[in-house]
Design a protein around this motif. Sequence first.
Motif, PDB file in Angstrom:
ATOM      1  N   UNK A  22      -4.256  11.181 -18.800  1.00  0.00           N
ATOM      2  CA  UNK A  22      -4.686   9.930 -19.420  1.00  0.00           C
ATOM      3  C   UNK A  22      -4.497   8.745 -18.469  1.00  0.00           C
ATOM      4  N   UNK A  23      -3.403   8.757 -17.710  1.00  0.00           N
ATOM      5  CA  UNK A  23      -3.152   7.663 -16.766  1.00  0.00           C
ATOM      6  C   UNK A  23      -4.264   7.560 -15.726  1.00  0.00           C
ATOM      7  N   UNK A  24      -4.693   8.705 -15.204  1.00  0.00           N
ATOM      8  CA  UNK A  24      -5.735   8.695 -14.172  1.00  0.00           C
ATOM      9  C   UNK A  24      -7.088   8.295 -14.743  1.00  0.00           C
ATOM     10  N   UNK A  25      -7.354   8.676 -15.972  1.00  0.00           N
ATOM     11  CA  UNK A  25      -8.596   8.248 -16.629  1.00  0.00           C
ATOM     12  C   UNK A  25      -8.620   6.728 -16.723  1.00  0.00           C
ATOM     13  N   UNK A  26      -7.493   6.137 -17.102  1.00  0.00           N
ATOM     14  CA  UNK A  26      -7.410   4.671 -17.192  1.00  0.00           C
ATOM     15  C   UNK A  26      -7.534   4.024 -15.817  1.00  0.00           C
ATOM     16  N   UNK A  27      -6.918   4.672 -14.785  1.00  0.00           N
ATOM     17  CA  UNK A  27      -7.037   4.144 -13.427  1.00  0.00           C
ATOM     18  C   UNK A  27      -8.501   4.079 -13.011  1.00  0.00           C
ATOM     19  N   UNK A  28      -9.240   5.134 -13.255  1.00  0.00           N
ATOM     20  CA  UNK A  28     -10.635   5.198 -12.836  1.00  0.00           C
ATOM     21  C   UNK A  28     -11.498   4.203 -13.604  1.00  0.00           C
ATOM     22  N   UNK A  29     -11.086   3.883 -14.836  1.00  0.00           N
ATOM     23  CA  UNK A  29     -11.809   2.863 -15.601  1.00  0.00           C
ATOM     24  C   UNK A  29     -11.570   1.476 -15.031  1.00  0.00           C
ATOM     25  N   UNK A  30     -10.367   1.258 -14.474  1.00  0.00           N
ATOM     26  CA  UNK A  30     -10.010  -0.049 -13.914  1.00  0.00           C
ATOM     27  C   UNK A  30     -10.563  -0.248 -12.513  1.00  0.00           C
ATOM     28  N   UNK A  31     -10.639   0.849 -11.740  1.00  0.00           N
ATOM     29  CA  UNK A  31     -11.008   0.723 -10.333  1.00  0.00           C
ATOM     30  C   UNK A  31     -11.728   1.989  -9.880  1.00  0.00           C
ATOM     31  N   UNK A  32     -12.917   1.828  -9.341  1.00  0.00           N
ATOM     32  CA  UNK A  32     -13.683   2.988  -8.878  1.00  0.00           C
ATOM     33  C   UNK A  32     -13.060   3.620  -7.641  1.00  0.00           C
ATOM     34  N   UNK A  33     -12.225   2.835  -6.924  1.00  0.00           N
ATOM     35  CA  UNK A  33     -11.551   3.383  -5.744  1.00  0.00           C
ATOM     36  C   UNK A  33     -10.331   4.167  -6.214  1.00  0.00           C
ATOM     37  N   UNK A  34     -10.350   5.476  -5.985  1.00  0.00           N
ATOM     38  CA  UNK A  34      -9.321   6.333  -6.590  1.00  0.00           C
ATOM     39  C   UNK A  34      -8.986   7.509  -5.684  1.00  0.00           C
ATOM     40  N   UNK A  83       8.221   8.587  -2.043  1.00  0.00           N
ATOM     41  CA  UNK A  83       9.120   9.561  -2.669  1.00  0.00           C
ATOM     42  C   UNK A  83       8.713   9.933  -4.091  1.00  0.00           C
ATOM     43  N   UNK A  84       8.380   8.937  -4.938  1.00  0.00           N
ATOM     44  CA  UNK A  84       8.057   9.210  -6.338  1.00  0.00           C
ATOM     45  C   UNK A  84       6.755   8.523  -6.735  1.00  0.00           C
ATOM     46  N   UNK A  85       5.914   9.251  -7.479  1.00  0.00           N
ATOM     47  CA  UNK A  85       4.739   8.666  -8.108  1.00  0.00           C
ATOM     48  C   UNK A  85       5.090   8.502  -9.582  1.00  0.00           C
ATOM     49  N   UNK A  86       5.219   7.245 -10.016  1.00  0.00           N
ATOM     50  CA  UNK A  86       5.528   6.989 -11.434  1.00  0.00           C
ATOM     51  C   UNK A  86       4.260   6.501 -12.125  1.00  0.00           C
ATOM     52  N   UNK A  87       3.902   5.237 -11.914  1.00  0.00           N
ATOM     53  CA  UNK A  87       2.616   4.750 -12.420  1.00  0.00           C
ATOM     54  C   UNK A  87       1.528   4.873 -11.345  1.00  0.00           C
ATOM     55  N   UNK A  88       1.947   4.988 -10.092  1.00  0.00           N
ATOM     56  CA  UNK A  88       0.983   5.047  -8.990  1.00  0.00           C
ATOM     57  C   UNK A  88       0.591   3.684  -8.463  1.00  0.00           C
ATOM     58  N   UNK A  89       1.104   2.633  -9.072  1.00  0.00           N
ATOM     59  CA  UNK A  89       0.689   1.281  -8.713  1.00  0.00           C
ATOM     60  C   UNK A  89       1.015   0.938  -7.259  1.00  0.00           C
ATOM     61  N   UNK A  90       2.239   1.237  -6.822  1.00  0.00           N
ATOM     62  CA  UNK A  90       2.668   0.846  -5.471  1.00  0.00           C
ATOM     63  C   UNK A  90       1.841   1.535  -4.399  1.00  0.00           C
ATOM     64  N   UNK A  91       1.721   2.845  -4.474  1.00  0.00           N
ATOM     65  CA  UNK A  91       1.025   3.575  -3.424  1.00  0.00           C
ATOM     66  C   UNK A  91      -0.475   3.289  -3.451  1.00  0.00           C
ATOM     67  N   UNK A  92      -1.014   3.000  -4.638  1.00  0.00           N
ATOM     68  CA  UNK A  92      -2.445   2.687  -4.722  1.00  0.00           C
ATOM     69  C   UNK A  92      -2.750   1.275  -4.212  1.00  0.00           C
ATOM     70  N   UNK A 140      -2.977   1.803  -0.551  1.00  0.00           N
ATOM     71  CA  UNK A 140      -4.269   2.420  -0.226  1.00  0.00           C
ATOM     72  C   UNK A 140      -5.397   1.401  -0.284  1.00  0.00           C
ATOM     73  N   UNK A 141      -5.318   0.485  -1.257  1.00  0.00           N
ATOM     74  CA  UNK A 141      -6.352  -0.556  -1.402  1.00  0.00           C
ATOM     75  C   UNK A 141      -6.386  -1.454  -0.172  1.00  0.00           C
ATOM     76  N   UNK A 142      -5.220  -1.733   0.384  1.00  0.00           N
ATOM     77  CA  UNK A 142      -5.142  -2.568   1.583  1.00  0.00           C
ATOM     78  C   UNK A 142      -5.873  -1.904   2.746  1.00  0.00           C
ATOM     79  N   UNK A 143      -5.740  -0.586   2.847  1.00  0.00           N
ATOM     80  CA  UNK A 143      -6.428   0.157   3.903  1.00  0.00           C
ATOM     81  C   UNK A 143      -7.926   0.247   3.632  1.00  0.00           C
ATOM     82  N   UNK A 144      -8.288   0.385   2.360  1.00  0.00           N
ATOM     83  CA  UNK A 144      -9.711   0.447   2.018  1.00  0.00           C
ATOM     84  C   UNK A 144     -10.413  -0.857   2.398  1.00  0.00           C
ATOM     85  N   UNK A 145      -9.694  -1.969   2.211  1.00  0.00           N
ATOM     86  CA  UNK A 145     -10.267  -3.274   2.564  1.00  0.00           C
ATOM     87  C   UNK A 145     -10.537  -3.378   4.064  1.00  0.00           C
TER      88      UNK A 145
END
Length: 224
Positions: A58-70, A194-203, A206-211
């Motif tokens: 469910x978390x990833x479904x919501x992520x993809x709804x918020x941002x196409x970059x995934x 080390x840990x993926x909790x919400x994924x916010x930090x690591x994503x 990644x967004x910074x690199x995508x830019x």
Amino acid sequence: MRCVWCRNDVTADSGISSLFMWNSRPICRQCQNLFHSLEKEPICPGCGRLMEEETLCYDCIRWKEMDSYFPMNQALYHYDEQAKEFMERYKFIGDCAVAFLIKEDLKKVLKKYIKQGYTICPLPTSKQSLEKREFESVEYILELSKIPYQQLFQHIGKGKKQSEKTREERMKLQQPFVLKEKVKLPTKILLFDDIYTTGKTIRLAAKLLQDKEIEDIRLFTVFR
């Protein structure tokens, strides 16, 4: 000699056959497979979460709804109670010896990415946490495993640590990183944490690199 995890004497009663030496650190046979490996488990293909069947959580479904970059995340172990105790001892108490428990599994997986041409980039610790902890906990795991890496980021975030935040607070996290000045960006990057909790930090990293138009970016965490 005492096991780095359970602290039991692994030579007096069990003999040398029950003792494993990894870089002169003893680990008893009972503690060899301490963590729940996700290698052969059904997982969410988006974040690596343990699932009953291999489908987006469910978390990833919501992520993809918020941002196409995934970009996809791979995790090594399930973040269960044993893993939580590990992180408490390693990251917050500073018992670095327990990192030997994950060294061999981590080396095996990350070397596959290196062979595919990926540069491993760990996420840096905040200034406040580094002053308190006195070591880069994510980088240390890679150094222990003899995995080459390149640090591309500088942490500029302030305020409470992620571990002290609620889920809602985590999801409101603003960009905590900037790219180092004059850094040459690789074409294939594996972000490591080390840990993926919400994924916010690591994503956000990644967004910074995508830019910067880095197209081949993957994520990897020790626990999910």
